[in-house]
Design a protein around this motif. Structure first.
Motif, PDB file in Angstrom:
ATOM      1  N   ASN A 100      31.778  29.536  25.409  1.00 27.65           N
ATOM      2  CA  ASN A 100      33.118  28.955  25.339  1.00 27.65           C
ATOM      3  C   ASN A 100      33.550  28.343  26.669  1.00 27.65           C
ATOM      4  O   ASN A 100      34.401  27.450  26.705  1.00 27.65           O
ATOM      5  N   LYS A 103      33.705  24.609  27.171  1.00 25.96           N
ATOM      6  CA  LYS A 103      34.770  23.785  26.597  1.00 25.96           C
ATOM      7  C   LYS A 103      35.401  22.897  27.662  1.00 25.96           C
ATOM      8  O   LYS A 103      35.725  21.734  27.405  1.00 25.96           O
ATOM      9  N   ARG A 158      27.509  27.044  17.939  1.00 25.80           N
ATOM     10  CA  ARG A 158      28.586  27.465  18.848  1.00 25.80           C
ATOM     11  C   ARG A 158      29.151  26.274  19.611  1.00 25.80           C
ATOM     12  O   ARG A 158      30.367  26.176  19.813  1.00 25.80           O
ATOM     13  N   LEU A 162      32.901  24.880  19.391  1.00 26.86           N
ATOM     14  CA  LEU A 162      33.646  24.671  20.632  1.00 26.86           C
ATOM     15  C   LEU A 162      34.300  23.287  20.645  1.00 26.86           C
ATOM     16  O   LEU A 162      35.474  23.136  20.987  1.00 26.86           O
ATOM     17  N   SER A 252      35.584  36.144  27.415  1.00 30.32           N
ATOM     18  CA  SER A 252      34.120  36.136  27.411  1.00 30.32           C
ATOM     19  C   SER A 252      33.563  37.462  27.907  1.00 30.32           C
ATOM     20  O   SER A 252      32.535  37.944  27.417  1.00 30.32           O
TER      21      SER A 252
END
Length: 289
Positions: A100, A103, A158, A162, A252
């Motif tokens: 993540n 991003k 993923r 994202l 995270s």
């Protein structure tokens, strides 16, 4: 002062609720389809919203533009969430979660391509930190930190999730400006239900819930997602989006810990160090560009 304390509280809720939802999604994803998990999550959330539907809606802001934005946000979130659930189903929670942090890198490149914004030296340093931290996070993978890793379906899903949810966040900010935190949340639930139902129908998956424990876990997932989204809306409305997105990255660390604790995923120390480095890199990109 009360608004400030409420923002801090909702910020903590946002950081904690997302990893908890991901952990339960992974726990039941072998027993029930990802698109069906998503559908029930939005269904339970929408049912919870019904008592507040008339109380928090001012029909004056409901225009064609508002409905279009809500439909688009619901589509992006429903599809993005399916991608994330599928990714954590076939991959490691402690590997998928830290992705993540990329991003902010995606946002940086999007700004460069579409807006011709030149990234600062600090932002470039942030990209370096995210890539460097990734070496630790992905070190336990069979492919290691290499381009081969990008061929893995869980990693691809993923990154797609994202991208979709990153675009959705910008749209939600516009919806909040047009309406309110509460109205945005209610429409997010209803539109998410609409699109997740369509996705579940298209996939022709079994809608049946096989046990009471799965039903209970679905309720927990729905509550966590609801808390996550409402707290996100509240924080976005109360503080700079860049600061908020940077602080959200702290989740995270919890995701890595949950992967180790509940799914016996290895290399906890390396992944925590890598995640922390990636978080710092993300903060540099978001706050220094």
């Amino acid at each position: 002062m009360i608004r400030f304390l409420a923002t801090i509280l909702f910020l903590i809720i946002r950081i904690v609720s997302n990893p908890v939802a991901n952990a339960f999604q992974k726990k039941i994803s072998n027993d029930i389809s990802c698109v069906v998990i998503n559908f029930y999550s939005y269904l339970f959330l929408s049912l919870m919203c019904l008592p507040f539907f008339l109380k928090y809606l001012d029909w004056s802001f409901i225009t064609i533009n508002f409905i279009a934005l809500a439909l688009l946000a619901g589509f992006l979130c429903a599809l993005g969430t399916v991608c994330v659930i599928k990714a954590i189903n076939i991959g490691e929670l402690s590997v998928i979660g830290p992705i993540n942090s990329y991003k902010s890198v995606v946002g940086l490149f999007a700004a460069f391509i579409f807006l011709r914004e030149i990234p600062s030296l600090w932002a470039l340093f942030g990209i370096f930190l995210i890539i460097y931290g990734s070496r630790y996070v992905f070190s336990s993978a069979e492919e290691g930190f290499s381009f081969k890793l990008l061929k893995r379906k869980d990693v691809q899903l993923r990154f797609l999730g994202l991208l979709l949810t990153g675009i959705e966040a910008a749209i939600l900010k516009n919806i909040i400006i047009i309406s309110s935190v509460e109205a945005c949340f209610i429409f997010w639930c209803f539109m998410g239900l609409f699109w997740s139902f369509i996705f579940a129908l298209i996939s022709k998956k079994d809608f049946s819930i096989k046990s009471n424990s799965i039903f209970f876990y679905l309720i927990i997932i729905a509550v966590c997602l609801g808390l996550m989204q409402y707290s996100t809306n509240f924080v976005f409305a109360s503080m700079n989006v860049g600061y908020a997105l940077a602080l959200f990255q702290l989740s995270s660390l919890l995701t890595v810990f949950f992967g180790y604790k509940f799914f016996h995923e290895q290399a906890l120390k390396k992944k925590l160090i890598g995640s922390l480095i990636m978080i710092i890199g993300s903060i540099f990109i978001i706050l220094c560009n």
